[in-house]
Design an enzyme around this catalytic site. Structure first.
Site, mmCIF file in Angstrom:
data_model
loop_
_atom_site.group_PDB
_atom_site.id
_atom_site.type_symbol
_atom_site.label_atom_id
_atom_site.label_comp_id
_atom_site.label_asym_id
_atom_site.label_seq_id
_atom_site.Cartn_x
_atom_site.Cartn_y
_atom_site.Cartn_z
ATOM 1 N N ARG A 98 -1.498 -11.412 6.751
ATOM 2 C CA ARG A 98 -2.645 -11.197 5.808
ATOM 3 C C ARG A 98 -3.069 -12.014 4.813
ATOM 4 N NH1 ARG A 98 -1.907 -5.515 2.660
ATOM 5 N NH2 ARG A 98 -0.079 -6.642 1.844
ATOM 6 N N ASP A 158 4.972 -9.490 6.972
ATOM 7 C CA ASP A 158 4.261 -10.798 6.257
ATOM 8 C C ASP A 158 4.864 -11.324 5.049
ATOM 9 O OD1 ASP A 158 2.078 -9.827 7.721
ATOM 10 O OD2 ASP A 158 1.274 -8.202 6.086
ATOM 11 N N GLY A 175 0.817 -1.220 0.105
ATOM 12 C CA GLY A 175 0.154 0.038 0.037
ATOM 13 C C GLY A 175 0.881 1.170 -0.025
HETATM 14 O O1 F6P Z 1 0.792 -6.016 7.325
HETATM 15 C C1 F6P Z 1 1.163 -6.379 8.745
HETATM 16 C C2 F6P Z 1 0.064 -6.600 9.513
HETATM 17 O O2 F6P Z 1 0.605 -6.815 10.849
HETATM 18 C C3 F6P Z 1 -0.639 -7.893 9.155
HETATM 19 O O3 F6P Z 1 0.083 -9.194 9.106
HETATM 20 C C4 F6P Z 1 -1.974 -7.639 9.957
HETATM 21 O O4 F6P Z 1 -3.069 -8.202 9.214
HETATM 22 C C5 F6P Z 1 -2.168 -6.299 9.891
HETATM 23 O O5 F6P Z 1 -0.844 -5.633 9.875
HETATM 24 C C6 F6P Z 1 -2.623 -5.701 11.355
HETATM 25 O O6 F6P Z 1 -2.922 -4.422 11.282
HETATM 26 P P1 F6P Z 1 -3.332 -3.588 12.471
HETATM 27 O O7 F6P Z 1 -2.153 -2.811 12.839
HETATM 28 O O8 F6P Z 1 -4.041 -2.603 11.910
HETATM 29 O O9 F6P Z 1 -3.974 -4.365 13.584
#
Ligand code: F6P
Length: 370
Positions: A194, A150, A127
């Site tokens: 993810r 990830d 992103g």
């Molecule tokens: O992309 C990194 C990550 O840690 C993913 O593995 C996970 O789905 C997401 O970010 C969680 O994000 P947040 O900080 O919004 O809970």
């Protein structure tokens, strides 16, 4: 190649944090300083530009060798980060109370021009690198650095943060083995990742799991239950199941936490508990679910991630000095090379089903619930 002389650059960290961010920042600041360039840090993604009033220092801060002293081993990011403020779809409250997504990228370009900043080093995942690509299309020189626990970014063998996340998760599995065995339980360990199974796969293989459930291979829990029952017959009264947060049953859907919010990605989670409950029914054994979640993003980077992060940071500055733009520093051992941002932005590197690690897992007797 744009050989116009650089006098000052900016750096930012976007998306979820990953161990190694501070090491990249340090390498960027020192490599710039040693070239006689100034380096500015933007607070919390692009929020330092889009919401300057929220920061006592104005949201953009000059970084000197002093600012980055002693941070190589620290988790988090001294600049802060966010996975909410995507300037391409920025959620803005409207007078009627509703929230509308607006494109604020021109304000970022304007801020760079006003401050005389010649280039940006953007550290982020797919992103953030998409935003970086859009910024470079508007004329600013940009180099990306591949960050995410990830490991789901295209065109680099590995992202920084992944090794630390997997090392920690494997360590947790080692600890969970003894309690699983003591109580004759099934332990289901949910890990982040993810829509890709890299963390689950590497954690499960190194932690000697009995089953690994990843998004790339929709699972049938009957098959996992068969494996657990077979172990039971062999006198192995406990089993370890590693499940990626994005795993889903054959013909089913991913588990999400709540409704998707405007300007945010879908939040995955809950699959571990779901798998544990269903395995209890299928095997008649007691199961417990453990969610490692954000623990995987914390702590000091491993030595591998420190060195990789420092290499990426130094390479990004080197790339700018060579006149490069719209590209990402990528690991292609033994080199750090540059790949076009367009080949990374908004893409996802899934685990190839014919990859050696999948074959290895199968040959070790680990089931994917196929
Ligand atoms: O992309 C990194 C990550 O840690 C993913 O593995 C996970 O789905 C997401 O970010 C969680 O994000 P947040 O900080 O919004 O809970």
């Amino acid at each position: 190649m744009n050989k116009k002389e650089i006098k000052s650059i900016a750096i930012n960290t976007g998306g979820g944090d990953a161990p190694g961010l501070n090491a990249v920042i340090r390498a960027v600041v020192l490599s710039s300083f040693n070239r006689g360039w100034k380096c500015y840090g933007i607070r919390e993604g692009y929020n330092g530009i889009l919401q300057p009033d929220e920061y006592p220092d104005g949201g953009i801060v000059e970084l000197t060798p002093d600012s980055v002293r002693g941070i190589t081993h620290l988790g988090g990011t001294i600049l802060g980060t966010t996975n909410r403020g995507n300037p391409l779809n920025y959620p803005l409250k409207q007078p009627d109370g509703s929230v509308k997504e607006v494109n604020r990228i021109d304000e970022i370009i304007q801020a760079f021009n006003e401050r005389g900043i010649d280039a940006l080093i953007a550290i982020g995942g797919d992103g953030s690198l998409h935003i970086a690509h859009e910024i470079s299309l508007r004329g600013l020189r940009v180099i990306g650095v591949p960050k995410t626990i990830d490991n789901d970014l295209e065109r680099t063998v590995i992202t920084f943060g992944f090794d630390t996340a997997v090392s920690f998760a494997s360590n947790c599995i080692d600890r969970l083995h003894s309690t699983a065995e003591a109580h004759r339980r099934i332990m289901v360990v949910e890990v982040m990742g993810r829509y890709a199974g890299w963390i689950a796969l590497h954690t499960g293989v190194s932690g000697t799991a009995d089953a690994i459930l990843i998004p790339e291979i929709p699972y049938d829990l009957e098959k996992v239950a068969e494996k657990i029952i077979e172990r039971e017959k062999l006198g192995k009264h406990f089993s370890m199941v590693v499940v990626a947060e994005g795993a889903k049953p054959k013909g089913g859907t991913v588990s999400v936490l709540g409704e998707k919010e405007v300007g945010r990605a879908e939040r995955l989670g809950g699959i571990g508990e779901r798998v544990a409950r269903e395995l209890e029914i299928l095997t008649g054994k007691e199961a417990r679910a453990v969610v490692l979640g954000h623990l995987l993003r914390g702590g000091s980077p491993t030595n591998f991630d420190r060195v990789l992060s420092l290499r990426f940071g130094a390479a990004a500055v080197r790339g700018l000095a060579e006149g490069r733009s719209d590209c990402m520093a990528a690991l292609d051992p033994p080199y750090v090379k540059f790949v076009p941002l367009s080949q990374v932005a908004k893409r996802m590197k899934l685990v190839p089903l014919d990859s050696d690690i999948i074959l290895t897992a199968r040959e070790l007797g680990i089931t994917f619930g196929e």
